[in-house]
Design a protein around this motif. Structure first.
Motif, mmCIF file in Angstrom:
data_model
loop_
_atom_site.group_PDB
_atom_site.id
_atom_site.type_symbol
_atom_site.label_atom_id
_atom_site.label_comp_id
_atom_site.label_asym_id
_atom_site.label_seq_id
_atom_site.Cartn_x
_atom_site.Cartn_y
_atom_site.Cartn_z
ATOM 1 N N ASP A 52 0.914 -1.128 0.041
ATOM 2 C CA ASP A 52 -0.166 0.015 -0.011
ATOM 3 C C ASP A 52 1.013 1.228 0.062
ATOM 4 O O ASP A 52 0.193 2.520 -0.004
ATOM 5 N N ASP A 53 2.201 1.127 0.203
ATOM 6 C CA ASP A 53 3.105 2.310 0.129
ATOM 7 C C ASP A 53 2.749 3.046 1.121
ATOM 8 O O ASP A 53 2.514 4.428 1.058
ATOM 9 N N GLU A 54 2.743 2.837 2.537
ATOM 10 C CA GLU A 54 2.359 3.564 3.718
ATOM 11 C C GLU A 54 2.956 3.130 4.782
ATOM 12 O O GLU A 54 3.403 1.949 4.787
ATOM 13 N N VAL A 55 3.070 3.959 5.863
ATOM 14 C CA VAL A 55 3.834 3.535 7.050
ATOM 15 C C VAL A 55 2.759 3.321 8.137
ATOM 16 O O VAL A 55 1.599 4.245 8.321
ATOM 17 N N TYR A 57 1.559 2.168 12.165
ATOM 18 C CA TYR A 57 2.054 2.208 13.668
ATOM 19 C C TYR A 57 1.191 1.421 14.553
ATOM 20 O O TYR A 57 -0.004 1.140 14.230
ATOM 21 N N GLY A 58 1.920 0.811 15.480
ATOM 22 C CA GLY A 58 1.093 0.269 16.619
ATOM 23 C C GLY A 58 0.396 -1.282 16.178
ATOM 24 O O GLY A 58 1.110 -1.829 15.483
ATOM 25 N N ARG A 59 -0.776 -1.099 16.680
ATOM 26 C CA ARG A 59 -1.675 -2.563 16.397
ATOM 27 C C ARG A 59 -1.793 -2.596 14.885
ATOM 28 O O ARG A 59 -1.940 -3.580 14.525
ATOM 29 N N ALA A 60 -2.050 -1.438 14.517
ATOM 30 C CA ALA A 60 -2.365 -1.466 12.877
ATOM 31 C C ALA A 60 -1.287 -1.920 12.416
ATOM 32 O O ALA A 60 -1.371 -2.969 11.032
ATOM 33 N N ALA A 61 -0.081 -1.719 12.570
ATOM 34 C CA ALA A 61 1.394 -1.942 11.823
ATOM 35 C C ALA A 61 1.248 -3.783 12.246
ATOM 36 O O ALA A 61 1.714 -4.630 11.069
ATOM 37 N N LEU A 62 1.300 -4.012 13.315
ATOM 38 C CA LEU A 62 0.875 -5.672 13.627
ATOM 39 C C LEU A 62 0.084 -6.139 12.733
ATOM 40 O O LEU A 62 0.324 -7.500 12.223
ATOM 41 N N ALA A 63 -1.317 -6.006 12.418
ATOM 42 C CA ALA A 63 -2.160 -6.551 11.798
ATOM 43 C C ALA A 63 -1.759 -6.612 10.494
ATOM 44 O O ALA A 63 -1.921 -7.664 9.853
ATOM 45 N N TYR A 69 1.065 -8.641 4.283
ATOM 46 C CA TYR A 69 1.437 -7.684 3.338
ATOM 47 C C TYR A 69 2.901 -7.564 3.275
ATOM 48 O O TYR A 69 3.620 -7.966 4.299
ATOM 49 N N GLU A 70 3.360 -7.319 2.110
ATOM 50 C CA GLU A 70 4.880 -7.410 1.943
ATOM 51 C C GLU A 70 5.290 -5.921 2.439
ATOM 52 O O GLU A 70 4.702 -4.900 2.606
ATOM 53 N N GLY A 71 6.421 -6.094 3.130
ATOM 54 C CA GLY A 71 6.939 -4.823 3.626
ATOM 55 C C GLY A 71 8.150 -5.275 4.930
ATOM 56 O O GLY A 71 8.523 -6.270 4.905
ATOM 57 N N ARG A 72 8.139 -4.191 5.748
ATOM 58 C CA ARG A 72 9.411 -4.313 6.721
ATOM 59 C C ARG A 72 8.839 -3.958 8.157
ATOM 60 O O ARG A 72 8.160 -2.804 8.156
#
Length: 422
Positions: A52-55, A57-63, A69-72
């Motif tokens: 999605d080309d976005e950063v 944070y928090g629970r949303a990041a873990l979800a 999703y591909e990413g880091r």
């Protein structure tokens, strides 16, 4: 309303406290600002979602991460402070990202969310800090605080002060008591275990300077992420070949397993160099099956997923004798049974270091164990039963009180912010 906030930037979770207007409009009421989904805690996690080309944070990041999703994913950012890694960088979506900038992104997001909830800008803040960012290295410890202050100023905090995290927790507890007490504050967080011996009471609470009330402080760089690491090495990593042998009789290098078991180094297992070396090890292994399972985990970038399962086991064992982990992303899948005795054996001498720190604290203060009125527990990892029992046994006559394990420090920092900045 005070113009400053208190920021508890934690290894695992972060909070922001502020003395806003009370519900009835008749005065200040300290509270933790809701940072995500109505919750006061924001997990200290960043996910760079490549799809999605976005950063996030928090629970949303873990979800997003767990949804595949591909990413880091980056976690335990606080552990970088004071280390040489802080001046390094990591690769995100083919671009180099300095760790300092990554830290600034997270601190800036904390500030933005807190200001949105409070309906005002914060230019002044008291940040919590462990008694020691780095054990037995005053220069690195000072560097860690200076780096955090620079990052905080870079995202818009004009004035930044610091308070020891256990002292902040003491201020929060003090707001609840009706008489003077000598209190041992036990703050076992994600990255450090910190302790303070403080005289607290209603008549002392209003003093602008509390230096004379603090009898001693101490700490050790041991926390929840260390418990995760040693449990992972003892229970999960053998499934992936840890302590296995090569055909030469030598042991498989342990660096892969230590990287995967340590939150802030998991991404090092995904480098091209590491993956190529692992390919060679598979060919040389006396039993290649577990290493192929390790390869599959790395190919799927599932290291953080495994670390989360281990962390869940640790948390579960605070209330249960046995936890069963469904490791369905391993190939082949595995159900891992973890018992409390196995966990306590895995963390080995770590509780001894915590005991020694508390005993040294009492000695530095010139106080006997019988003089301590109350032990106040805070920090998410103070829920580990073995640690709580060991510390409690050192001051057996003291009353044992559990604070808000994730919120006491942020609330206390808010009180300190009012004292320091008005």
């Amino acid at each position: 309303m005070t113009k400053a906030c208190g920021v508890d930037f934690g290894t695992s979770n972060s909070t922001v406290g502020w003395l806003g207007q009370s519900a009835g409009g008749g005065g200040a009421a300290h509270s933790l600002l809701a940072l995500e989904d109505g919750k006061a805690t924001l997990p200290s996690v960043v996910f760079f979602n490549a799809d999605d080309d976005e950063v996030r944070y928090g629970r949303a990041a873990l979800a997003d991460y767990l949804a595949g999703y591909e990413g880091r994913l980056m976690r335990s950012l606080k552990s970088l402070l004071g280390t040489s890694l802080m001046d390094g960088q990591t690769e995100v979506a083919g671009r180099s990202l300095p760790f300092r900038l990554l830290l600034a992104q997270f601190i800036g997001e904390l500030k933005r969310r807190a200001e949105s909830q409070a309906g005002r800008r914060f230019e002044h803040a008291v940040f919590g800090r462990p008694v020691f960012f780095i054990d037995d290295n005053p220069q690195a410890d000072r560097l860690a605080e200076d780096t955090l202050a620079e990052v905080a100023r870079s995202v818009g905090f004009r004035e930044v002060a610091f308070q020891y995290e256990p002292i902040a927790a003491a201020f929060d507890y003090e707001s609840t008591i009706a008489r003077e007490e000598l209190v041992l504050i036990v703050d076992i967080g994600g990255g450090t275990s910190d302790f303070s011996l403080v005289r607290l009471g209603p008549e002392r609470a209003g003093k602008p300077e509390r230096r004379d009330d603090i009898l001693a402080t101490g700490g050790v760089h041991i926390g929840g992420t260390d418990f995760d690491k040693y449990l992972s090495l003892a229970a999960a990593m053998p499934l992936l070949g840890y302590r296995g042998l090569l055909r030469s009789g030598a042991e498989i290098p342990s660096s892969y397993y230590f990287n995967l078991a340590t939150w802030h180094t998991i991404n090092q297992a995904y480098t091209r160099k590491s993956i190529a070396q692992l390919e060679d090890l598979v060919r040389d292994a006396s039993e290649p099956g577990p290493l192929r399972r390790l390869q599959g985990l790395i190919d799927e970038r599932a290291g953080h997923w495994l670390a989360m399962q281990v962390e869940g086991a640790k948390i579960g064992l605070s209330s249960e004798e046995t936890v069963v982990l469904d490791l369905d992303r391993l190939r082949p899948p595995e159900k891992l049974v973890v018992t409390r005795p196995r966990f306590e054996e895995a963390i080995g001498p770590l509780p001894d270091s915590i005991d020694a720190t508390v005993l040294r604290l009492l000695a530095d203060a010139g106080v006997t164990a019988s003089a301590v009125d109350t032990v106040f527990f805070t920090g998410g990892s103070s829920g580990v039963g073995l640690l709580r029992a060991r510390v409690g046994a050192l001051v057996p006559d003291a009353r044992k009180v559990e604070g808000d394990l994730f919120g006491s420090i942020g609330a206390g920092l808010a009180l300190d912010a009012r004292r320091k900045f008005g």
